[in-house]
Design an enzyme around this catalytic site. Structure first.
Site, mmCIF file in Angstrom:
data_model
loop_
_atom_site.group_PDB
_atom_site.id
_atom_site.type_symbol
_atom_site.label_atom_id
_atom_site.label_comp_id
_atom_site.label_asym_id
_atom_site.label_seq_id
_atom_site.Cartn_x
_atom_site.Cartn_y
_atom_site.Cartn_z
ATOM 1 N N TYR A 79 -34.063 -4.083 -56.522
ATOM 2 C CA TYR A 79 -34.754 -4.118 -58.350
ATOM 3 C C TYR A 79 -34.710 -5.246 -58.872
ATOM 4 O O TYR A 79 -35.594 -5.528 -59.638
ATOM 5 C CB TYR A 79 -33.362 -3.658 -58.848
ATOM 6 C CG TYR A 79 -32.688 -2.171 -58.681
ATOM 7 C CD1 TYR A 79 -33.295 -1.581 -58.711
ATOM 8 C CD2 TYR A 79 -31.267 -1.904 -57.990
ATOM 9 C CE1 TYR A 79 -33.071 -0.046 -57.819
ATOM 10 C CE2 TYR A 79 -30.440 -1.230 -57.780
ATOM 11 C CZ TYR A 79 -31.294 0.473 -57.619
ATOM 12 O OH TYR A 79 -30.920 1.539 -57.253
ATOM 13 N N HIS A 125 -33.071 -17.775 -41.015
ATOM 14 C CA HIS A 125 -31.689 -17.338 -41.837
ATOM 15 C C HIS A 125 -30.942 -16.429 -41.392
ATOM 16 O O HIS A 125 -30.626 -15.676 -41.866
ATOM 17 C CB HIS A 125 -31.511 -18.173 -43.458
ATOM 18 C CG HIS A 125 -29.820 -18.225 -43.408
ATOM 19 N ND1 HIS A 125 -29.785 -19.428 -43.184
ATOM 20 C CD2 HIS A 125 -29.278 -18.521 -43.934
ATOM 21 C CE1 HIS A 125 -28.731 -20.157 -43.413
ATOM 22 N NE2 HIS A 125 -27.788 -18.603 -44.601
ATOM 23 N N ARG A 129 -24.553 -25.467 -43.698
ATOM 24 C CA ARG A 129 -24.005 -24.893 -44.260
ATOM 25 C C ARG A 129 -23.517 -24.861 -46.073
ATOM 26 O O ARG A 129 -24.295 -24.945 -46.942
ATOM 27 C CB ARG A 129 -22.964 -23.377 -44.089
ATOM 28 C CG ARG A 129 -23.447 -22.900 -42.672
ATOM 29 C CD ARG A 129 -22.457 -21.555 -42.734
ATOM 30 N NE ARG A 129 -22.397 -20.728 -41.654
ATOM 31 C CZ ARG A 129 -21.395 -20.107 -40.843
ATOM 32 N NH1 ARG A 129 -20.920 -19.207 -41.414
ATOM 33 N NH2 ARG A 129 -21.613 -19.144 -39.695
#
Length: 748
Positions: free
Chosen positions: A123, A79, A33
């Site tokens: 968006y 993931h 990570r």
């Protein structure tokens, strides 16, 4: 509990089980990570985002696609974490103020340098940039290992193969368990020069490398003011700090006036927070040289600061700003990465470059072997096609008449299975295009390439030249004469002019003040030195005057509390006397269980006697009473039974004595030299009290020449013969003299 159930229980110490599982979590956090890989400079989430976009063919030439599509594919295939973490990582790769060379081309609201957040992923749209394509160059040529994804339904790359030095180019930040990484961004053109040097001179020193790389090149620009020795030392150890300042210039506005324009800010803080911070300093009168600040930024940064007067020197004003605001920051570098064997460690710059070169050499060999395999396969097919051309009629006859045409062709013309398959898969309409010369020409070209690639594998020198050619291509794409490749952070080693030491007190206008503190802790400052005996001030209901003192606006007002802490307030920042003032607990972090023992004008050149309730204490220098933060400064170590009780300024002079009186109505006088001087501590016993409820009332200092006495409303009372009360420190003393105030105070 049934026996069969008991038999399945594995007895284990809780501490062992917890440590084992926490260690697994820590390793997962570090490797999977938080820390980037030294070979491609990517964390797993970034690598998976780019690979997903490659699979969806979101190349620079493709049309934009919704980020929600990418996030969904990454979550579904690679993931299995939160969508927010994936989208945030994706957004950062598209922000040109966060990464030096964006890997994602974003369309829509991806946030800005003011700190405004990005729009939701439904968006926004995105596709990859050329830099991202460079990172994945050769991925389909067996250049790196592939591994199964989390559910085994597909494969993903272990590391990216491309020659783009992403770790140094775009840097990285991350916090793992017990370790962190913070790598600055650099100029790719300079990194490519350093990589070429490492190839030619593997034992190059850090100083030689840094002559090529210079230092960080942040997306937001700014000026790095560290000297070359500091830069070399930081990169030699892999850890260190860089001082980054905003870039500024003066702008003439006519009539002898000027304004300061900031065009670049340090990497890290947002522009809006900087403007708010400086505006707050101006409002709080902590920037007396500045009059106003206006943010006139559009697509480019333009912050305008107006000086107080035309006589203010710009360098002095900016030095003050650098000292108090985020216009100068320190970037704490930590080259903590996952090395080529999968272990996290801090690497110096030479090791980082060497690991990247070694990775690229491995990629080169694997790509070469992959190409050689394809060439060998194609040459084998060409040999079969040549047989078809030379024996076309017979081949057609066998195919038409034989039940097992494949075996018949293989036996008659001694063909391999690959050759026979290629012949049988050839369309009839392609036969008319089959020409012997064309086949032989392709065969010759492939054999020449095969020979060249075999020579490449056999020659380390040729491999080095190929790597340098790759790095030269990257450098050419991001040359310093291009808009993206131009160095943004300037390097200018600090000079004496840059290191102007600013004392804010030097710019405070000196004027008399009367400081008023109430019992409930409300403080205010009235202009002028008022008559302390006839103060005409109103207080809140139930509140009254605790103490008042004369001061100057340049003074520091100290508060000593029962917790043994000193809190320092600047007199010029105290509220005016028109209202009730402001609570000192808003100006300083005084605990709710702390009482204010004394308030006084701090004299850093003086000394003060601190005494706890049980008569223990010591002398502390005034400079050690100055607190630089709101949380105060602990000077005296106290406990619940013996909180701090007194703070008395030590008188000047020779043959100095200390007089201390307790609630047992006993007075003790002893030489002041017997009191130790400490910077912090509990001190020694000054006056001994046998009864547990007995406590100290007051203490004072006097000289042998000045004599001993006390002050009341009637005036000064001098005690000519004070020898009966003279004793050793830590004694009980003798009963107070006749006429001593019942309050037990010396009135000093």
């Amino acid at each position: 509990m049934p026996k069969e159930v008991i038999q399945t229980i594995d007895a284990q110490q809780f501490a062992d089980a917890l440590s084992e599982r926490y260690l697994s979590y820590a390793v997962s956090t570090i490797v999977s990570r938080a820390l980037p890989d030294v070979r491609d400079g990517l964390k797993p989430v970034h690598r998976r985002i780019l690979y997903s976009m490659l699979r969806q063919r979101l190349t620079p030439a493709a049309a934009f696609r919704k980020c929600a599509t990418v996030v969904g594919d990454v979550l579904g295939h690679y993931h299995p974490h939160g969508d927010t973490s994936v989208y945030d990582a994706m957004v950062r790769l598209a922000q040109d103020f966060s990464v030096r060379y964006p890997l994602i081309d974003g369309q829509g609201n991806f946030g800005n340098i003011d700190g405004d957040p990005q729009a939701a992923y439904r968006y926004t749209e995105s596709k990859m940039t050329p830099a991202a394509m460079m990172i994945m160059d050769g991925l389909d040529e067996d250049s790196v290992d592939m591994m199964p994804n989390f559910d085994g339904t597909t494969m993903e790359p272990v590391v990216m193969p491309g020659a783009f030095p992403n770790l140094l180019a775009n840097g990285s930040m991350g916090i793992a368990v017990g370790m962190a990484t913070n790598i600055p961004t650099h100029n790719v053109s300079e990194v490519c020069d350093a990589l070429t040097m490492i190839i030619d001179k593997p034992d190059a020193t850090t100083a030689q490398i840094m002559k090529k790389m210079v230092g960080p090149d942040f997306p937001t620009g700014g000026v790095m003011i560290d000297d070359f020795e500091t830069i070399v030392r930081n990169y030699e150890t892999g850890r260190g700090a860089f001082r980054i300042r905003a870039k500024w210039a003066t702008e003439d506005i006519g009539h002898g006036q000027y304004q300061i324009v900031i065009t670049e800010i340090p990497y890290g803080p947002t522009k809006s927070s900087l403007v708010e911070q400086i505006a707050g300093l101006i409002d709080a009168k902590k920037l007396p040289l500045a009059d106003d600040i206006v943010d006139e930024s559009t697509t480019d940064i333009r912050i305008v600061i107006t000086p107080k007067t035309r006589n203010v020197a710009p360098d002095v004003l900016m030095a003050h700003l650098f000292q108090l605001s985020g216009l100068e920051t320190r970037f704490n570098m930590n080259f903590n990465v996952i090395d080529s064997v999968g272990a996290p460690r801090v690497m110096k710059i030479g090791e980082v470059l060497t690991e990247f070169v070694a990775h690229q050499k491995t990629v080169l060999r694997r790509r070469t072997n992959w190409r050689l395999g394809n060439i060998a396969r194609r040459l084998e097919i060409l040999g079969g096609l040549l047989v078809v051309y030379l024996n076309l009629d017979r081949v057609i006859e066998i195919i038409r008449n034989e039940d097992d045409a494949k075996s018949a062709l293989a036996v008659e013309f001694k063909l391999t299975e690959l050759q026979v398959d290629a012949i049988l898969n050839t369309r009839l309409r392609s036969l008319r295009k089959l020409e012997e010369m064309e086949i032989r020409r392709e065969d010759v070209e492939l054999r020449a390439e095969q020979k060249q690639l075999q020579a490449l594998l056999a020659s380390d020198e040729m491999q080095n030249e190929q790597l340098k050619a790759w790095f030269a291509d990257v450098k050419k794409t991001y040359a310093k004469n291009t808009a993206l490749g131009k160095r943004r952070t300037e390097w200018a080693a600090a000079t004496a002019d840059d290191e102007i030491v600013i004392n804010p007190d030097d710019f405070i206008e000196k004027e008399p003040l009367t400081i008023v503190l109430s019992n409930m802790g409300w403080v205010r400052a009235a202009k002028g030195h008022l008559d302390l005996g006839a103060l005409d001030m109103k207080f809140k209901e139930g509140d009254e005057l605790a103490t008042a003192m004369h001061a100057q606006s340049t003074d520091k007002i100290n508060l000593f509390t029962s917790a043994g802490k000193m809190f320092t307030l600047a007199a010029n920042t105290l509220p005016g006397a028109r209202g009730f003032g402001e609570s000192v607990r808003m100006l300083a972090d005084i605990g709710a269980d702390e009482n204010i023992i004394d308030a006084f004008v701090l004299n850093t050149g003086a000394k003060y006697l601190l005494v706890n309730r049980r008569g223990g204490g010591f002398i502390v220098a005034g400079e050690n009473c100055l607190a630089s933060t709101k949380s105060g400064r602990t000077v005296m170590n106290v406990d619940a039974k013996a909180p701090a009780a007194l703070c008395v300024e030590v008188a000047a002079g020779d043959d100095l004595y200390c007089a201390i009186v307790g609630s047992n109505d006993k007075l003790l006088i002893f030489p002041a030299a017997d009191i130790p001087e400490m910077a912090r501590g509990k001190g020694v016993i000054l006056q001994k009290y046998n009864a547990e409820r007995t406590y100290v009332l007051d203490a004072t200092f006097f000289t042998k020449q000045g004599g001993f006495g006390w002050t009341t409303g009637r005036g000064r009372t001098a005690l000519d013969d004070w020898a009966p009360w003279l004793g050793k420190r830590a004694g009980q003393g003798h009963t107070i003299p006749v006429g001593f105030p019942r309050s037990g105070k010396f009135g000093n």
